[in-house]
Design a protein around this motif. Structure first.
Motif, PDB file in Angstrom:
ATOM      1  N   GLY A 393       0.790  -1.213   0.000  1.00  0.00           N
ATOM      2  CA  GLY A 393       0.000   0.000   0.000  1.00  0.00           C
ATOM      3  C   GLY A 393       0.830   1.276   0.000  1.00  0.00           C
ATOM      4  N   ILE A 394       2.156   1.144  -0.132  1.00  0.00           N
ATOM      5  CA  ILE A 394       3.030   2.324  -0.215  1.00  0.00           C
ATOM      6  C   ILE A 394       4.067   2.069  -1.297  1.00  0.00           C
ATOM      7  CG2 ILE A 394       2.808   3.145   2.163  1.00  0.00           C
ATOM      8  CD1 ILE A 394       5.394   1.591   2.761  1.00  0.00           C
ATOM      9  N   ALA A 395       4.621   3.160  -1.841  1.00  0.00           N
ATOM     10  CA  ALA A 395       5.657   2.971  -2.863  1.00  0.00           C
ATOM     11  C   ALA A 395       6.836   3.872  -2.557  1.00  0.00           C
ATOM     12  CB  ALA A 395       5.102   3.285  -4.242  1.00  0.00           C
ATOM     13  N   PRO A 396       8.045   3.381  -2.788  1.00  0.00           N
ATOM     14  CA  PRO A 396       9.242   4.181  -2.485  1.00  0.00           C
ATOM     15  C   PRO A 396       9.308   5.420  -3.378  1.00  0.00           C
ATOM     16  CG  PRO A 396       9.835   2.186  -3.679  1.00  0.00           C
ATOM     17  CD  PRO A 396       8.385   2.070  -3.364  1.00  0.00           C
ATOM     18  N   PRO A 397       9.778   6.523  -2.810  1.00  0.00           N
ATOM     19  CA  PRO A 397       9.908   7.757  -3.597  1.00  0.00           C
ATOM     20  C   PRO A 397      11.099   7.697  -4.536  1.00  0.00           C
ATOM     21  CG  PRO A 397      10.777   8.102  -1.390  1.00  0.00           C
ATOM     22  CD  PRO A 397      10.226   6.703  -1.420  1.00  0.00           C
ATOM     23  N   ASN A 398      11.988   6.728  -4.325  1.00  0.00           N
ATOM     24  CA  ASN A 398      13.176   6.628  -5.186  1.00  0.00           C
ATOM     25  C   ASN A 398      13.713   5.201  -5.163  1.00  0.00           C
ATOM     26  OD1 ASN A 398      14.816   6.258  -2.825  1.00  0.00           O
ATOM     27  ND2 ASN A 398      14.641   8.473  -2.501  1.00  0.00           N
ATOM     28  N   ASP A 399      14.681   4.931  -6.048  1.00  0.00           N
ATOM     29  CA  ASP A 399      15.210   3.566  -6.140  1.00  0.00           C
ATOM     30  C   ASP A 399      16.155   3.208  -4.991  1.00  0.00           C
ATOM     31  OD1 ASP A 399      13.744   3.162  -8.425  1.00  0.00           O
ATOM     32  OD2 ASP A 399      15.362   3.835  -9.757  1.00  0.00           O
ATOM     33  N   ALA A 400      16.795   4.225  -4.406  1.00  0.00           N
ATOM     34  CA  ALA A 400      17.686   3.947  -3.285  1.00  0.00           C
ATOM     35  C   ALA A 400      16.913   3.235  -2.171  1.00  0.00           C
ATOM     36  CB  ALA A 400      18.313   5.236  -2.751  1.00  0.00           C
ATOM     37  N   ASN A 401      15.690   3.698  -1.929  1.00  0.00           N
ATOM     38  CA  ASN A 401      14.840   3.031  -0.942  1.00  0.00           C
ATOM     39  C   ASN A 401      13.920   1.999  -1.592  1.00  0.00           C
ATOM     40  OD1 ASN A 401      15.715   4.346   1.431  1.00  0.00           O
ATOM     41  ND2 ASN A 401      14.637   6.199   0.738  1.00  0.00           N
ATOM     42  N   GLY A 402      14.164   1.756  -2.872  1.00  0.00           N
ATOM     43  CA  GLY A 402      13.385   0.760  -3.595  1.00  0.00           C
ATOM     44  C   GLY A 402      14.275  -0.414  -3.959  1.00  0.00           C
ATOM     45  N   CYS A 403      14.415  -0.635  -5.257  1.00  0.00           N
ATOM     46  CA  CYS A 403      15.089  -1.864  -5.689  1.00  0.00           C
ATOM     47  C   CYS A 403      16.593  -1.848  -5.467  1.00  0.00           C
ATOM     48  CB  CYS A 403      14.758  -2.139  -7.159  1.00  0.00           C
ATOM     49  SG  CYS A 403      15.417  -0.888  -8.270  1.00  0.00           S
ATOM     50  N   LEU A 404      17.136  -0.725  -4.963  1.00  0.00           N
ATOM     51  CA  LEU A 404      18.572  -0.685  -4.675  1.00  0.00           C
ATOM     52  C   LEU A 404      18.872  -0.898  -3.190  1.00  0.00           C
ATOM     53  CD1 LEU A 404      19.767   2.344  -6.889  1.00  0.00           C
ATOM     54  CD2 LEU A 404      20.337  -0.077  -7.239  1.00  0.00           C
ATOM     55  N   GLN A 405      17.851  -1.225  -2.387  1.00  0.00           N
ATOM     56  CA  GLN A 405      18.108  -1.248  -0.942  1.00  0.00           C
ATOM     57  C   GLN A 405      18.919  -2.444  -0.458  1.00  0.00           C
ATOM     58  OE1 GLN A 405      14.496  -2.573   1.753  1.00  0.00           O
ATOM     59  NE2 GLN A 405      13.713  -1.504  -0.027  1.00  0.00           N
ATOM     60  N   ASP A 406      18.825  -3.589  -1.133  1.00  0.00           N
ATOM     61  CA  ASP A 406      19.501  -4.792  -0.634  1.00  0.00           C
ATOM     62  C   ASP A 406      20.773  -5.116  -1.417  1.00  0.00           C
ATOM     63  OD1 ASP A 406      17.561  -5.700   1.353  1.00  0.00           O
ATOM     64  OD2 ASP A 406      16.235  -6.052  -0.371  1.00  0.00           O
ATOM     65  N   VAL A 407      21.730  -5.712  -0.720  1.00  0.00           N
ATOM     66  CA  VAL A 407      22.996  -6.068  -1.355  1.00  0.00           C
ATOM     67  C   VAL A 407      22.890  -7.340  -2.210  1.00  0.00           C
ATOM     68  CG1 VAL A 407      23.872  -7.519   0.544  1.00  0.00           C
ATOM     69  CG2 VAL A 407      25.486  -6.300  -0.914  1.00  0.00           C
ATOM     70  N   HIS A 408      21.894  -8.188  -1.932  1.00  0.00           N
ATOM     71  CA  HIS A 408      21.893  -9.566  -2.455  1.00  0.00           C
ATOM     72  C   HIS A 408      22.121  -9.705  -3.960  1.00  0.00           C
ATOM     73  CE1 HIS A 408      19.994  -9.542   1.437  1.00  0.00           C
ATOM     74  NE2 HIS A 408      19.984 -10.866   1.501  1.00  0.00           N
ATOM     75  N   TRP A 409      21.323  -8.989  -4.764  1.00  0.00           N
ATOM     76  CA  TRP A 409      21.437  -9.179  -6.221  1.00  0.00           C
ATOM     77  C   TRP A 409      22.802  -8.734  -6.727  1.00  0.00           C
ATOM     78  CZ3 TRP A 409      15.867  -6.874  -7.123  1.00  0.00           C
ATOM     79  CH2 TRP A 409      14.918  -7.880  -6.809  1.00  0.00           C
ATOM     80  N   SER A 410      23.341  -7.670  -6.125  1.00  0.00           N
ATOM     81  CA  SER A 410      24.659  -7.196  -6.565  1.00  0.00           C
ATOM     82  C   SER A 410      25.737  -8.226  -6.226  1.00  0.00           C
ATOM     83  CB  SER A 410      24.993  -5.850  -5.923  1.00  0.00           C
ATOM     84  OG  SER A 410      25.368  -6.025  -4.566  1.00  0.00           O
ATOM     85  N   ALA A 411      25.470  -9.048  -5.211  1.00  0.00           N
ATOM     86  CA  ALA A 411      26.425 -10.081  -4.805  1.00  0.00           C
ATOM     87  C   ALA A 411      26.124 -11.420  -5.479  1.00  0.00           C
ATOM     88  CB  ALA A 411      26.403 -10.235  -3.292  1.00  0.00           C
ATOM     89  N   ALA A 412      25.270 -11.390  -6.492  1.00  0.00           N
ATOM     90  CA  ALA A 412      24.914 -12.590  -7.268  1.00  0.00           C
ATOM     91  C   ALA A 412      24.155 -13.622  -6.436  1.00  0.00           C
ATOM     92  CB  ALA A 412      26.151 -13.214  -7.932  1.00  0.00           C
TER      93      ALA A 412
END
Lengths: 502, 502
Positions: A393-412
């Motif tokens: 019911g809420i959406a991030p105002p930016n990607d830093a708090n959106g799809c960039l918040q977690d390290v996992h994907w960048s660490a494969a």
């Protein structure tokens, strides 16, 4: 002359010893390493991880496994010898299927990916990270093809963290969970009731937080003569040997929950590690079975025990003693409400017990779509926002708090996220069974008696190591496959009364 | 394709990396290791030390050294390349001369010896330790014969700690020192003057000791972004990488000297390690030259700087700030007298600056006699008491406080003790030269300016690593061979006025 089985165990234990040294280097890096020492530490860790990989892929390993495959020792799949042979073969086969070049490319892409991710997040600029993510996804597809799978490529990745789990089963159980969670969270928001969260942000001095946290960790069964608690930025638990389990936390004097429930969480992981049979350290029957089961242990002590009313009936007077200023005028029920506050928010690691799984489901769905190609990488930010709007019911105002918040994907790390929710699901289902077997956990917890539950977990889960897969364990212990009902019963049972919805 | 020299450096750096990991395991063992984790830690350390030894004795190493022996790179003995080739050859030759069986016997005898020593000391029973000591001495004789020597067997053992030092030179300089120290200590005792030592046993709270100690360590030049200070039982300094130097201490709230001068001492070791050229970490020109020179750095900062009047002219007001209660009614001169108190005592590690070397001389003389056979092992306790009576004027009431007080002999460390006194001698001779070169160190220290001395040491000693031997270094820097006069001048200059004998 040692038998083939003894030789195999010797090789496995030596590889585990090298990995345990690497784990110490990692622990030290995240707790005490001087600022300027990072580069050399990376060299040390690279050397040791190469040495461990070399030990785990040496041809001798394969020869011994071939020799033992048809032997009597391998026959009973759930015995210690059968488990050792089966699981070491599983690991060896997976490793040798991966081309050396792909392993190196994945390592490099993950190092570069994490560096790019740090910058992209700081700059709130998804485009900086996008080419790295594209590359990583391509390599993860190659990994899945190299290792092989029965049903779909995502299975092959999931298997690294939750061995033998299947995407289709997970999709089914998490889908059901989502259908029930979304309306529950919605109802709580509509209730108009707000918990007195101000209590937990009152000053809780650091020294008292540490002492209180250690008291609680010891009370639930973490053995400090076989472990330690230290300070770090991103809390974790690590096993450095059969009698050396290190947990970590961080303190914020104006947020009681962070360190306290963090310590219970890490102590829960530690109690699992300490419950493994130490004489089998380095062999599969002495090793944890899956990340999902590991997380179930941490979440059980953190949430099902630590956030329960019964726990606080016992611990509230102690909390008052350790934090006399913060406790001024606070009732046990108010504190209980404050630590169980539900509020949809943008950041996974700060999420409450009810909304947490929605964060995971978003990631689980998106990473599958990325891997299959259904979701092009440059559509990820929009898809992320869309799913947050739909589920939370809420959406991030930016990607830093959106799809960039977690390290996992960048660490494969693709296929890792769902193990967090698996942990919550396993925890509830196991806890219900323990409650039945032990004749009512609430009465025990009210009296500060946690040993029975710990021994139950030792007996039912820890001592089996990898003798059963995670799903076999759950079926054996509870008589049912994993479902979403126990978790929903737990959340409804606690939250509906708290929010006047019962 | 790498050149032979590059390959050799690669091998040496890899061996050093393995040793640096072993050093981390050792640091952790002595600071943070959980009580129950000792056995597995021993396994980890044994594995790594075996791996390092294997790397340092691999035939490839010998082949590359043979190839490089006559090359241009080896010609200039004091260049980085010449030093690398010369010193690695020296180390390799010594290692391969030792039969594998002897190495293993020494390791076993040392482990058993230390276990027996712990029990014998606790029981105050030399007879329990005697057979172990006899065995160890026999093995050390074999070691000396295997490695070889020009003059006498003790030289071969000394060489492990103070490369290229000769017993006869040491005997001469320590003999002269003893002849002058004994009457000095005697005169101080006869002076009837007693320092106000009660001051340093006033309550100095632990937190303030730590903060004050770190302030002083940073002031003299220990770089905390490349190092740390932690707590241990038996303080030490260890280098875990080119930018990772760890020092340790222990706190006694009723003994200011212990932690404070201990921190300065370990910081002195650390400043040497931090002054080595980090890009050469793992290669001889980037490694410390001898234990004697290492000890000279710690003793210089501890005693010649830290126990000087000039140092306290700067630090006394800070001491008052950190310890307002202990400082009540104390003058700077009283504190200065208290921290320079001279009193013959039985225990080496608690000895003051003047009597310390007499403790060492006793051990140096006795261990030579044990090795040559002039002193039968069962006569050691009596010989110990006799020498203490002669040199220090007191004799231990029992062997626990006598010849059983130190771990060294039980750990097969013969030839180690004299490096402590060498440290004191080198320190004074180098400090006199620095005082000359820098135009008066007292004026600098009074103003809290320690950087000049540190840079002088960096330039004159640290940056040369093993390019010169210890005695070559001292000759180059001071224009003279090592002598006892500078140390005696220092002690007389400070102590005679303090005890009203000037």
């Amino acid at each position: 002359m040692n038998t083939a089985y003894e030789q195999l165990c010797g090789l496995a234990k030596e590889a585990a010893l090298v990995e345990s040294v690497e784990a110490l280097l990692g622990w030290d890096e995240r707790t005490y390493l001087p600022e300027a020492a990072g580069d050399y530490r990376a060299e040390q860790m690279t050397f040791l991880s190469g040495l461990a990989h070399q030990k785990r892929t040496q041809p001798k390993w394969g020869e011994l496994l071939d020799e033992l495959a048809g032997s009597d020792l391998a026959k009973d799949l759930h015995s210690d010898t059968g488990t050792t042979i089966r699981q070491l073969k599983r690991d060896y086969d997976k490793r040798v299927k991966l081309p050396q070049l792909l392993v190196e490319e994945l390592t490099r892409a993950s190092v570069l990916g994490q560096q790019a991710w740090v910058k992209a997040r700081a700059a709130n600029d998804f485009a900086m990270f996008q080419p790295h993510l594209t590359k990583i996804i391509e390599l993860k597809r190659q990994q899945a093809e190299a290792v092989g799978y029965e049903d779909q490529p995502y299975d092959a990745l999931l298997d690294d963290y939750e061995p033998q789990a299947r995407t289709k089963d997970l999709t089914s159980v998490l889908g059901k969970l989502r259908q029930e969670l979304v309306p529950l969270v919605h109802a709580i928001m509509e209730s108009g009731k707000v918990a007195p969260v101000e209590i937990v942000s009152r000053l809780h001095p650091r020294g008292a937080q540490e002492a209180f946290g250690k008291t609680a960790a010891a009370a639930i069964g973490f053995e400090f003569q076989r472990g330690r608690l230290d300070v770090t930025h991103h809390p974790f638990c690590t096993e450095l040997g059969p009698n050396d389990c290190r947990i970590t936390t961080r303190y914020d004097e104006h947020h009681f929950n962070g360190a306290f429930f963090g310590i219970l969480h890490e102590a829960g992981h530690g109690i699992y590690d300490q419950g493994l049979r130490s004489e089998l350290f380095g062999l599969p029957p002495g090793q944890f079975v899956s990340l999902g089961i590991h997380e179930s242990q941490s979440r059980m002590w953190e949430n099902l025990v630590g956030r329960s009313n019964a726990f606080w009936q016992y611990f509230f007077p102690k909390w008052q003693e350790f934090f006399p200023v913060a406790a001024e005028g606070v009732t046990q029920q108010q504190l209980f409400a404050a630590i169980n506050h539900v509020q949809p928010s943008l950041i996974r690691v700060e999420a409450d017990e009810a909304t947490y799984n929605l964060h995971i489901i978003v990631r689980f769905e998106l990473e599958q779509a990325l891997l299959s190609g259904d979701l092009p990488v440059n559509d990820l930010p929009a898809a992320w926002m869309e799913k947050y709007r739909e589920y939370l019911g809420i959406a991030p105002p930016n990607d830093a708090n959106g799809c960039l918040q977690d390290v996992h994907w960048s660490a494969a790390l693709f296929g890792y996220f769902p193990t967090y929710s698996l942990g919550n699901l396993y925890a509830s289902q196991l806890f219900e069974q323990a409650d039945k077997d032990l004749g009512g956990l609430n009465d025990l917890m009210k009296r500060g008696e946690f040993l029975q539950l710990k021994l139950w977990l030792n007996e039912k889960i820890h001592r089996h190591g990898q003798c059963y897969s995670a799903s076999e364990l759950v079926q054996r212990i509870t008589g049912k496959p994993l479902g979403s009902e126990p978790l929903m019963r737990h959340l409804r049972g606690k939250l509906l009364p708290l929010y006047g919805l019962a």
